[in-house]
Design a protein around this motif. Structure first.
Motif, PDB file in Angstrom:
ATOM      1  N   TRP A 199       8.237  -8.882   5.768  1.00 18.26           N
ATOM      2  CA  TRP A 199       7.565  -8.811   4.473  1.00 18.26           C
ATOM      3  C   TRP A 199       6.709 -10.045   4.266  1.00 18.26           C
ATOM      4  O   TRP A 199       7.166 -11.171   4.467  1.00 18.26           O
TER       5      TRP A 199
ATOM      6  N   VAL B 159       6.807   4.719   3.387  1.00 18.82           N
ATOM      7  CA  VAL B 159       6.433   3.539   4.168  1.00 18.82           C
ATOM      8  C   VAL B 159       6.499   3.850   5.662  1.00 18.82           C
ATOM      9  O   VAL B 159       5.591   3.489   6.420  1.00 18.82           O
TER      10      VAL B 159
ATOM     11  N   THR C 273       4.283  -5.734   9.962  1.00 18.42           N
ATOM     12  CA  THR C 273       4.111  -6.667   8.851  1.00 18.42           C
ATOM     13  C   THR C 273       3.600  -5.881   7.659  1.00 18.42           C
ATOM     14  O   THR C 273       2.553  -5.226   7.740  1.00 18.42           O
ATOM     15  N   VAL C 274       4.346  -5.943   6.566  1.00 19.09           N
ATOM     16  CA  VAL C 274       3.975  -5.244   5.341  1.00 19.09           C
ATOM     17  C   VAL C 274       3.682  -6.283   4.270  1.00 19.09           C
ATOM     18  O   VAL C 274       4.552  -7.081   3.912  1.00 19.09           O
TER      19      VAL C 274
ATOM     20  N   LEU D 223       3.166  -7.210   0.545  1.00 16.65           N
ATOM     21  CA  LEU D 223       3.677  -6.704  -0.719  1.00 16.65           C
ATOM     22  C   LEU D 223       3.105  -7.556  -1.843  1.00 16.65           C
ATOM     23  O   LEU D 223       3.364  -8.758  -1.902  1.00 16.65           O
TER      24      LEU D 223
ATOM     25  N   LEU E 255       3.427   3.580   8.346  1.00 15.68           N
ATOM     26  CA  LEU E 255       3.533   2.711   9.525  1.00 15.68           C
ATOM     27  C   LEU E 255       3.379   3.499  10.820  1.00 15.68           C
ATOM     28  O   LEU E 255       2.774   3.006  11.777  1.00 15.68           O
TER      29      LEU E 255
ATOM     30  N   ILE F  71      10.643  -4.498   9.664  1.00 15.63           N
ATOM     31  CA  ILE F  71       9.566  -4.975   8.795  1.00 15.63           C
ATOM     32  C   ILE F  71       9.722  -6.468   8.543  1.00 15.63           C
ATOM     33  O   ILE F  71      10.806  -6.958   8.253  1.00 15.63           O
TER      34      ILE F  71
ATOM     35  N   ASP G 209      -0.003  -4.670   8.848  1.00 12.96           N
ATOM     36  CA  ASP G 209       0.030  -3.251   9.221  1.00 12.96           C
ATOM     37  C   ASP G 209      -0.056  -2.321   8.028  1.00 12.96           C
ATOM     38  O   ASP G 209      -0.523  -1.190   8.145  1.00 12.96           O
ATOM     39  N   LEU G 210       0.401  -2.776   6.880  1.00 12.39           N
ATOM     40  CA  LEU G 210       0.434  -1.952   5.668  1.00 12.39           C
ATOM     41  C   LEU G 210       0.429  -2.866   4.461  1.00 12.39           C
ATOM     42  O   LEU G 210       1.085  -3.910   4.473  1.00 12.39           O
ATOM     43  N   CYS G 211      -0.297  -2.454   3.421  1.00 10.53           N
ATOM     44  CA  CYS G 211      -0.275  -3.162   2.138  1.00 10.53           C
ATOM     45  C   CYS G 211       0.379  -2.269   1.100  1.00 10.53           C
ATOM     46  O   CYS G 211       0.041  -1.089   1.002  1.00 10.53           O
ATOM     47  N   ILE G 212       1.297  -2.829   0.347  1.00 11.60           N
ATOM     48  CA  ILE G 212       1.864  -2.161  -0.819  1.00 11.60           C
ATOM     49  C   ILE G 212       1.441  -2.996  -2.018  1.00 11.60           C
ATOM     50  O   ILE G 212       1.854  -4.156  -2.149  1.00 11.60           O
TER      51      ILE G 212
END
Length: 142
Positions: free
Chosen positions: A43, A127, A12-13, A15, A131, A41, A62-65
């Motif tokens: 989003w 990315v 899960t990213v 954005l 990840l 992914i 899992d990741l923030c942009i």
């Protein structure tokens, strides 16, 4: 499909940008699967800083942009806030418009930066690297 492609866990990213065109550009540049060994992914789009904080607090990211140019709350300030307030925050990649702003990303404790406009040849690799690192951290933490 190879074993790596079928066994990679979904990610899960989050954005964040107040501008839909920036979110669209990032999603298009990165795609649904940035590398064969990285899971697909999902989003999670946010258009306000409050949405970002609530989503990270809820877990599962899992990741923030984060868009460093977002208004009224920029991604650099949000990165620093998450660093201070969230014990086990996800990795953060900040979108920056000017290369001299990389020092601000470092100050905010972002793990990576991507330049605006987002380069579709660079973004998937950045990315995917973040990840992979997040997956390795979660494996070690078990």
């Amino acid at each position: 499909m190879s074993a790596a492609e079928t066994s990679a866990a979904p990610a899960t990213v989050l954005l964040y940008s107040h501008r839909p065109e920036v979110r669209d550009a990032v999603r298009t540049a990165v795609g649904r699967r940035p590398a064969a060994d990285v899971g697909p992914i999902t989003w999670l789009e946010c258009s306000t800083g409050d949405e970002v904080v609530a989503a990270v607090d809820a877990g599962g990211v899992d990741l923030c942009i984060l868009d460093g140019e977002a208004q009224p709350t920029g991604g650099l300030a949000l990165t620093r806030q998450l660093e201070v307030e969230v014990a086990d925050r996800p990795a953060v990649c900040v979108l920056i418009a000017r290369q001299p702003d990389r020092w601000l990303a470092h100050w905010s404790r972002a793990e990576a930066t991507l330049s605006l406009p987002v380069d579709p040849l660079v973004a998937p690799g950045a990315v995917a690297d973040l990840l992979r690192a997040a997956a390795a951290r979660s494996t070690v933490g078990r």
